[in-house]
Design a protein around this motif. Sequence first.
Motif, PDB file in Angstrom:
ATOM      1  N   TYR A 142      -0.749 119.574  39.812  1.00  0.00           N
ATOM      2  CA  TYR A 142       0.152 119.960  40.886  1.00  0.00           C
ATOM      3  C   TYR A 142       0.608 121.405  40.665  1.00  0.00           C
ATOM      4  O   TYR A 142       0.877 121.817  39.533  1.00  0.00           O
ATOM      5  CB  TYR A 142       1.377 119.052  40.916  1.00  0.00           C
ATOM      6  N   ARG A 144       3.124 124.373  40.354  1.00  0.00           N
ATOM      7  CA  ARG A 144       4.504 124.383  39.873  1.00  0.00           C
ATOM      8  C   ARG A 144       4.953 125.830  39.749  1.00  0.00           C
ATOM      9  O   ARG A 144       4.244 126.663  39.199  1.00  0.00           O
ATOM     10  CB  ARG A 144       4.593 123.676  38.519  1.00  0.00           C
ATOM     11  N   TRP A 162       9.078 121.954  41.566  1.00  0.00           N
ATOM     12  CA  TRP A 162       7.941 121.485  42.355  1.00  0.00           C
ATOM     13  C   TRP A 162       7.977 122.133  43.739  1.00  0.00           C
ATOM     14  O   TRP A 162       9.031 122.565  44.211  1.00  0.00           O
ATOM     15  CB  TRP A 162       7.981 119.959  42.491  1.00  0.00           C
TER      16      TRP A 162
END
Length: 284
Positions: A142, A144, A162
């Motif tokens: 993901y 970040r 996030w």
Amino acid sequence: QNGTGGLLGLYSRDARDDFTLPTGQQISLQSTQEDIHMRFGKAWRVQDRVSVSDVTQVASLFHHDAIPFAFYDDPNFLPEFGLPPRLPDWAEHLRPEMESVCADSIPCQYDYVMTFDKEYAKVTKQHEAYALFLANEAARRYPRCPALPKPLNGRKSENRYWPGTIVRFSCDDGYRLVGYEARRCREDGLWSWGVDPECISDLKYTGRIAGIGVGIILPIIIVIILVIGCFIYSRRNTKEHYTGEPGIQQPFMEYSNAKQANESMPGGGKAIKEIETSAREAEC
């Protein structure tokens, strides 16, 4: 870390020492299921402590409401080592049911063969699917955003970075915030544009605002002074007249003053009259 032992390994982040025996020896990762059970699993078997002085026995980690540990443990149990397990000949008629419930899930098939309970096998399959989902999520990367430090003499609202997270900044009592009050973590892993926040004292903030005000007002005053100076200068030169020659402008006496001066001179009156006559003829 590096201080555990047993079925979960040494917690060293090295898979090669997962099958370490109590003696310190290691079993190969390529060992068969039966070899791992017989040599590794049984070596770490927890038994009921019979005597405190018996160092060959260890106490169970859990208390089972005064039920002896032997009630839960069968040293003679042998699991089914074949994967997938084979249905007994007398249960072949249950194969269609097992295949409809488990499909190609080996853990589900295993529990079905061991229990012949399709509901139990369904739960196993559900847990397997959830375990695979968690594994995929853990392996997924993901974006970040980098960490944002809180300002000195201030604080921030979030420690998570996030995408979509909004971090807000504020200052302690007696301080003013200078810069952007909030920043947002974008989908590409970068923060929204903004000046890094800073918390400054009220006195310093007042001085900074005064400095900005002076920097704005002072140029305006200078421009006004220049405009007034130019205006005064142009007013002082209003008595200067154009002589007719390009690029040359010089002051001269008014015609009436020149006429009086010439008339006072000998023969000057006649010269003035000749000039006036010539000027009238030129106008006609």
